[in-house]
Structures are given as structure tokens and as C-alpha cells.
Write an enzyme that holds these catalytic residues in place. Structure first.
Site, mmCIF file in Angstrom:
data_model
loop_
_atom_site.group_PDB
_atom_site.id
_atom_site.type_symbol
_atom_site.label_atom_id
_atom_site.label_comp_id
_atom_site.label_asym_id
_atom_site.label_seq_id
_atom_site.Cartn_x
_atom_site.Cartn_y
_atom_site.Cartn_z
ATOM 1 N N LYS A 196 45.763 37.679 46.700
ATOM 2 C CA LYS A 196 44.831 37.245 45.670
ATOM 3 C C LYS A 196 43.419 37.470 46.205
ATOM 4 O O LYS A 196 43.040 36.918 47.240
ATOM 5 C CB LYS A 196 45.052 35.772 45.350
ATOM 6 C CG LYS A 196 44.082 35.263 44.306
ATOM 7 C CD LYS A 196 44.359 33.818 43.986
ATOM 8 C CE LYS A 196 43.392 33.324 42.945
ATOM 9 N NZ LYS A 196 43.584 31.901 42.673
ATOM 10 N N LYS A 249 46.832 40.147 42.542
ATOM 11 C CA LYS A 249 45.866 39.723 41.532
ATOM 12 C C LYS A 249 44.452 39.965 42.020
ATOM 13 O O LYS A 249 44.163 39.615 43.151
ATOM 14 C CB LYS A 249 46.116 38.242 41.253
ATOM 15 C CG LYS A 249 45.030 37.523 40.519
ATOM 16 C CD LYS A 249 45.427 36.092 40.397
ATOM 17 C CE LYS A 249 44.285 35.321 39.793
ATOM 18 N NZ LYS A 249 44.570 33.926 39.757
HETATM 19 C C1 PBG Z 1 42.840 29.665 40.944
HETATM 20 C C2 PBG Z 1 43.207 30.675 39.902
HETATM 21 C C3 PBG Z 1 42.372 31.695 39.454
HETATM 22 C C4 PBG Z 1 43.064 32.384 38.473
HETATM 23 C C5 PBG Z 1 44.312 31.808 38.381
HETATM 24 N N1 PBG Z 1 44.392 30.740 39.279
HETATM 25 C C6 PBG Z 1 41.067 32.191 39.831
HETATM 26 C C7 PBG Z 1 40.131 31.507 40.675
HETATM 27 O O1 PBG Z 1 39.340 30.687 40.141
HETATM 28 O O2 PBG Z 1 40.084 31.802 41.868
HETATM 29 C C8 PBG Z 1 42.491 33.538 37.716
HETATM 30 C C9 PBG Z 1 43.231 34.050 36.561
HETATM 31 C C10 PBG Z 1 42.414 34.876 35.650
HETATM 32 O O3 PBG Z 1 41.235 35.175 35.919
HETATM 33 O O4 PBG Z 1 42.950 35.258 34.607
HETATM 34 N N2 PBG Z 1 43.908 29.081 41.593
HETATM 35 ZN ZN ZN Z 2 42.952 27.370 42.747
#
Ligand code: PBG
Ligand code: ZN
Length: 322
Positions: A196, A249
Site C-alpha cells: 500500500k 493499492k
Molecule cells: C486507510 C485506507 C485508505 C484507503 C483505504 N483504507 C487510504 C488512506 O487514507 O491511507 C484508500 C482507498 C481509496 O482511496 O479508495 N486505511
Molecule cells: Zn488506515
């Protein structure tokens, strides 16, 4: 015999059903997960300005969205919860009657056959908006692990089919696996956000989930966008700790990472076409600069890169057009 090229690629492009016969990649609704943002209350539905077509809803309204997803043949929903109250440690993340836990119970009771995946993280639940316990400006790794495990077990008890930790703390898959096993959920899969990235494409999500960090950013725990090989170390570490599905992601900006993780691990791979990637295409569609085929093409590219599961805010629209 002519010396003209023997290969004429156009022979197989002439029309249906020929094109379908030789198509290499397919994206079908069963491979999609639809994210849903669930908030407290009843009869609530709030449009997210930066994500056309996406709403934040109370549990009763989420049921309708989930039912529609099921009717369209979509594989499952991925639930993000907004708590009644936020605090320093995000304690509503593991409340037995928390928003997500209630949503899971309702969807499992009303819509059998639809997979319910839950996001396991603290950022929606903490007053500071970080994904872990904070000391000063520091996000602490080890003290966070037990809290994530409690959240995961509470989701399992509510009936979740898959838990998806998205926090990027080191060692959390192992700790969550142990806690699930101890609680008797030996067969419950973990979809881990292994790679991520600290991405600029999460902005609209933070509006939807009300989870923007109050200070600093997430670069101390999310990956550097410049690194691809590091994603492999993350993926292998998570697999060793017991992850069942590896998630990458964002998706579009990281197609190379998806391909590499798929080829090197052979594990089931999911990819999240995130909020900003969705918003960018939707904004262009709204202006008439692109048409909807751009979204289909983007989602197909994620499959072609090697993702088995695609998480998309456009899942219902895609399924309607399939
Ligand atoms: C955080 C989280 C994020 C997303 C899903 N879970 C991003 C973040 O704030 O770091 C992003 C998903 C999206 O942008 O569609 N745990
Ligand atoms: Zn988070």
C-alpha cells in the site's frame, strides 16, 4: 506464395464472435468488490462530492446497495465504517455494536451469498486520523497490533467472510491470524494490503471516510511510490504470516507491481482502483472529455496486469453494462 507478411493480425479482429473467441482477458462482475461507506444513524445517504455515484450511508441504506450488488452478480462488498465517536485509540473499531459490525450482521442475514469483506484499520476511528496508536507525532507499530487484532476478531464474530487489514503496520497479519485462530476462526481468510503506497490518489476516500490525518502524513508507514521490489518483500512477509490474498493499492499507477507480485508469489492478488483514480476518470467523463469506456479499459488493464480481484467504486456500473 507471396512474400507479403503471413501474419495478419486483423484476421481475428473482424468482429464478433471471433474477437470474443480469442480474447485473452476477461473481467466479470464476480471478480469485483464494491466498497461501501457505512455511517451511524438511520435513513442516511450522503453523496461524496469528489466521487460521483458514491454515497456514505447508514446500515439500512447500505443493505439496499448490497442487495443491488448481489443482484448484479458482483462478488462482494468491502465495508468501511464511520464511528459514532472518535477517540485516541479508535476504540469503536472493535465495538461489538459498531457501525461495521452492525452492517456485517445485517448484510449476512439479509443477503446470503454476497461476500462481506471488512476493512481493518484505525484511521476512521481515531481522533487524529492515523492508522495506529500515536505518541507525540509518532505512529507506534507494536502497540497498534493488538488493537487491529481486536477489530478483526469483532468483524469475524459479526460474520465477516474476509478481513482486510489496511494499516501497513509490520507484523499485523501474523498477530491477526493468531487472534482469529484463538477465537476459533481458523478458516477465515485474510486479504492483506501488502503493498500500500503513500499515494496522492487517496484524497476523495478521506472525504468519504472522514479519515484525513490531523497532522503529518502516512509516509512513515505506507510505501514509497518509487519502490517496486520492496512490494515483493512485503508480499512474502505477509504470506509467511498467513495472508491468503495479497492486495496492491493503488492499482492503475502500480500495474507493474501487480504483475510482479502475481508472477513472483503465485498467490491470489487483489488490486484497489482507488478513490482518486476513480475520481479522475469520472471528472473527465462529466466534462465530456472521456466516455465511460475509459473506466472499463482501466479496470480491464488491472486484470490484464495480473489481479484476480478488482476493487472498484464502479463495480455496479460495470456489472450493469456486462
Ligand atoms: C486507510 C485506507 C485508505 C484507503 C483505504 N483504507 C487510504 C488512506 O487514507 O491511507 C484508500 C482507498 C481509496 O482511496 O479508495 N486505511
Ligand atoms: Zn488506515
Amino acid at each position: 506464395m507471396t512474400d507479403f507478411p503471413l501474419f495478419r493480425g486483423r484476421r481475428l479482429r473482424r468482429g464478433e464472435p471471433l474477437r470474443s473467441l480469442v480474447r485473452e482477458t476477461r473481467l466479470v462482475p464476480e471478480q469485483l468488490l464494491l466498497p461501501l461507506f457505512v455511517e451511524p444513524g438511520e435513513g442516511r445517504r450522503t453523496a461524496i462530492a469528489s466521487m460521483p455515484g458514491v454515497d456514505r450511508t447508514s446500515v439500512d441504506e447500505a443493505l439496499g446497495d448490497a442487495r443491488e450488488a448481489k443482484e448484479l452478480g458482483i462478488g462482494g462488498v468491502l465495508l468501511f465504517g464511520i464511528p459514532e465517536r472518535k477517540d485516541e485509540v479508535g476504540s469503536e473499531a472493535w465495538a461489538a455494536d459498531g457501525t461495521v459490525q452492525r452492517a456485517v450482521r445485517a448484510i449476512k442475514a439479509e443477503i446470503p451469498g454476497l461476500l462481506v469483506v471488512t476493512d481493518v484499520c484505525l484511521c476512521e476511528y481515531t481522533s487524529h486520523g492515523h492508522c495506529g496508536v500515536v505518541e507525540g507525532e509518532e505512529v507506534l507499530n507494536d502497540p497498534t497490533l493488538d488493537l487491529l487484532a481486536r477489530a478483526a476478531v469483532s468483524h469475524a464474530k459479526a460474520g465477516a467472510d474476509i478481513v482486510a487489514p489496511s494499516d501497513m503496520m509490520d507484523g499485523r497479519v501474523g498477530v491477526i491470524r493468531d487472534a482469529l485462530d484463538d477465537a476459533g476462526f481458523l478458516e477465515l481468510p485474510i486479504m492483506s494490503y501488502a503493498a500500500k503506497y503513500a499515494s496522492a490518489f487517496y484524497g476523495p476516500f478521506r472525504e468519504a471516510a472522514q479519515s484525513a490525518p490531523a497532522f503529518g502524513d502516512r509516509r512513515g508507514y505506507q510505501m514509497d511510490p518509487a519502490n517496486a521490489e520492496e512490494a515483493l518483500r512485503e508480499a512474502f512477509a505477509d504470506l509467511e504470516e498467513g495472508a491468503d490474498i495479497i492486495l496492491v493499492k493503488p492499482a492503475l499507477a502500480y500495474l507493474d507491481v501487480i504483475r510482479m507480485v502475481k508472477d513472483e508469489t503465485g498467490a491470489p492478488v487483489a488490486a484497489f482502483h482507488v478513490s482518486g483514480e476513480y475520481a479522475a476518470i469520472m471528472a473527465a467523463i462529466e466534462r465530456g472529455w472521456l466516455d465511460e469506456r475509459a473506466m472499463t479499459e482501466a479496470l480491464l488493464s488491472i486484470r490484464r496486469a495480473g489481479a484476480d480481484v478488482v476493487i472498484s467504486y464502479w463495480a455496479r456500473e460495470f456489472a450493469r453494462r456486462s
